[in-house]
Design a protein around this motif. Structure first.
Motif, PDB file in Angstrom:
ATOM      1  N   ASP A  45      14.850 -28.946  27.895  1.00  9.55           N
ATOM      2  CA  ASP A  45      15.406 -28.387  26.365  1.00  9.55           C
ATOM      3  C   ASP A  45      15.954 -27.294  26.160  1.00  9.55           C
ATOM      4  OD1 ASP A  45      13.607 -28.100  26.274  1.00  9.55           O
ATOM      5  OD2 ASP A  45      12.668 -28.872  24.025  1.00  9.55           O
ATOM      6  N   MET A  47      13.974 -25.084  24.407  1.00  8.38           N
ATOM      7  CA  MET A  47      12.971 -24.296  23.627  1.00  8.38           C
ATOM      8  C   MET A  47      13.082 -23.852  25.538  1.00  8.38           C
ATOM      9  SD  MET A  47       9.130 -25.845  22.804  1.00  8.38           S
ATOM     10  CE  MET A  47       9.038 -25.609  25.194  1.00  8.38           C
ATOM     11  N   ASN A  51      12.412 -20.097  27.058  1.00  7.84           N
ATOM     12  CA  ASN A  51      11.011 -20.117  27.540  1.00  7.84           C
ATOM     13  C   ASN A  51      10.900 -19.643  29.658  1.00  7.84           C
ATOM     14  OD1 ASN A  51       8.384 -19.269  27.979  1.00  7.84           O
ATOM     15  ND2 ASN A  51       8.093 -22.027  28.540  1.00  7.84           N
ATOM     16  N   PRO A 110      19.201 -20.619  24.677  1.00  3.21           N
ATOM     17  CA  PRO A 110      18.990 -19.909  25.340  1.00  3.21           C
ATOM     18  C   PRO A 110      19.601 -18.239  26.216  1.00  3.21           C
ATOM     19  CG  PRO A 110      19.122 -22.623  24.633  1.00  3.21           C
ATOM     20  CD  PRO A 110      19.561 -21.580  23.563  1.00  3.21           C
TER      21      PRO A 110
ATOM     22  N   ASP B  68       3.929 -17.257  30.811  1.00  2.00           N
ATOM     23  CA  ASP B  68       3.793 -18.426  29.852  1.00  2.00           C
ATOM     24  C   ASP B  68       2.411 -18.131  29.012  1.00  2.00           C
ATOM     25  OD1 ASP B  68       4.677 -20.482  27.862  1.00  2.00           O
ATOM     26  OD2 ASP B  68       4.493 -21.979  30.432  1.00  2.00           O
ATOM     27  N   GLY B  93      13.639 -25.666  16.600  1.00  3.94           N
ATOM     28  CA  GLY B  93      14.257 -25.629  17.801  1.00  3.94           C
ATOM     29  C   GLY B  93      15.668 -24.327  17.147  1.00  3.94           C
ATOM     30  N   GLN B  94      16.797 -24.905  17.770  1.00  9.12           N
ATOM     31  CA  GLN B  94      17.937 -25.167  16.957  1.00  9.12           C
ATOM     32  C   GLN B  94      18.543 -24.580  15.830  1.00  9.12           C
ATOM     33  OE1 GLN B  94      20.766 -24.869  20.416  1.00  9.12           O
ATOM     34  NE2 GLN B  94      20.615 -22.344  20.767  1.00  9.12           N
ATOM     35  N   LYS B  99       8.797 -27.394  17.149  1.00  6.16           N
ATOM     36  CA  LYS B  99       8.586 -27.036  19.616  1.00  6.16           C
ATOM     37  C   LYS B  99       6.970 -26.971  19.570  1.00  6.16           C
ATOM     38  CE  LYS B  99      12.701 -27.932  19.946  1.00  6.16           C
ATOM     39  NZ  LYS B  99      13.049 -28.851  20.436  1.00  6.16           N
ATOM     40  N   LYS B 101       4.923 -24.663  21.068  1.00  8.96           N
ATOM     41  CA  LYS B 101       5.555 -23.035  21.156  1.00  8.96           C
ATOM     42  C   LYS B 101       5.342 -22.376  19.978  1.00  8.96           C
ATOM     43  CE  LYS B 101       5.045 -22.783  25.690  1.00  8.96           C
ATOM     44  NZ  LYS B 101       4.437 -22.159  26.386  1.00  8.96           N
TER      45      LYS B 101
END
Lengths: 130, 237
Positions: A45, A47, A51, A110, B68, B93-94, B99, B101
């Protein structure tokens, strides 16, 4: 929001230490950055793709640190060294650090992050002479 | 009196060992956790090594190899924090969907009471208690609220400061990997067995089909014959 006053704090802290063996890791870091950037669009996805680009930028940052034979275990220390050493001396543009921070916060699309990572890889390659 | 005597002896045990040649003296031998007794440390030039479970302030963990952050912004640490000193903003997200994170992560160090609940409750091992206790500065407001960059430390640092906990974590990871591998092997074996059984059944089915095909033709022929015979017999009538 900054805890550290600058490089002096980190030099005395347990998070930053000199390691001459890290000079050998620069090319590996850059290879890893390129690999992560290449793999990023195939992630599941948006995200994860952002990342992936961030991870690529992180490897670039590590390459920069390793090129001056230093190693760190703190994120703020990475920011401080890049800001106070590489950006302050005009070696690296500040836009790369901002892009890295945006990647850390999973901000942007992205595509934007991938472009930022690509630009950072090119800049770091130029700096370290690879 | 006995306690005082014990402290006195313990204080000089290392020196006795050194004098009698049983042990080499290390430059920082007083820092070793097994050293007992009463002695003076010239702080801040000399510092005692803190025990592994010593806890000061929480830190977030990021993976050393790819940077990460382990935190998924689940918010459990913020919920269990007794003085409510943790703020988390989840990444979106978009489409605006949350999300797993963290976009922002703040801890107010003036409010934190170092209880360690956040690290105890974190299901992702993303928040741990640090050992650094020299945090005083001359600024009162902004620098006491730590953001995500201030909080993130690498797994390498955690492995250095918490060697036993790290070894346990690695053991758990290895065990899980082994279990996963064993499960995969078992699943592959089961799938193979199933495929073999299916192949066997298919072969048996084919054999049965080939065996039943002549039998059905032979069975059908006599059935037709008697049917034809009476019809043939009927015709003359």
């Amino acid at each position: 929001m900054m805890r550290s006053p600058g490089l002096h704090y980190w030099v005395e802290s347990p998070h930053l230490f000199r390691d001459p063996s890290t000079a050998n890791l620069v090319s590996k870091d850059l290879e890893k950055a390129e690999k992560l950037l290449k793999e990023a669009p195939s992630r599941k996805d948006a995200m994860e793709q952002v990342n992936g680009a961030y991870q690529s930028m992180y490897c670039c940052m590590q390459a920069l640190l390793h090129s001056i034979q230093y190693k760190t275990t703190h994120m703020r220390c990475i920011f401080t060294i890049v800001e106070d050493y590489f950006i302050a001396k005009g070696i690296l543009e500040s836009v790369h650090l901002n892009n890295f921070l945006r990647g850390l916060k999973i901000e942007g699309t992205p595509q934007e992050n991938a472009q930022a990572a690509e630009a950072m890889i090119a800049a770091v390659k130029k700096i370290v002479g690879k | 009196m006995a306690i005082t005597a014990r402290h006195f002896v313990q204080t000089y045990v290392e020196d006795f060992k050194y004098w009698f040649g049983q042990k080499e003296r290390q430059s920082s031998f007083r820092n070793l956790p097994e050293v007992r007794g009463s002695f003076t440390v010239q702080y801040p030039e000399q510092k005692l090594r803190v025990p592994e479970r010593f806890r000061v302030l929480p830190v977030l963990i990021y993976e050393e190899d790819n940077g990460d952050c382990r935190c998924t912004a689940c918010g459990i640490c913020a919920k269990v924090c007794p003085p409510q000193c943790i703020w988390i903003v989840q990444a979106k997200g978009q489409e605006g969907k949350p999300k797993p994170k963290a976009n922002e992560f703040y801890i107010d160090m003036d409010v934190c009471m170092n209880c360690g609940f956040c690290s105890e409750f974190c299901p992702f091992d993303a928040i741990k208690m640090d050992h650094v206790f020299e945090l005083s500065n001359t600024e009162r407001k902004k620098s006491h609220v730590y953001n995500m960059q201030d909080l993130l430390v690498s797994t390498e640092y955690y492995a250095q400061t918490h060697p036993r906990a790290w070894a346990k974590e690695l053991a758990v990871i290895e065990e899980e990997a082994k279990k996963k591998k064993a499960k995969e092997v078992a699943a592959a074996a089961a799938a193979k067995k199933k495929a073999e059984e299916a192949a066997k059944a298919a072969v048996a089915g084919d054999a049965a089909a080939t065996a039943s095909a002549p039998a059905s033709t032979t069975a059908a022929a006599p059935a037709k014959e008697p049917a034809a015979k009476p019809s043939g017999e009927d015709k003359p009538q």
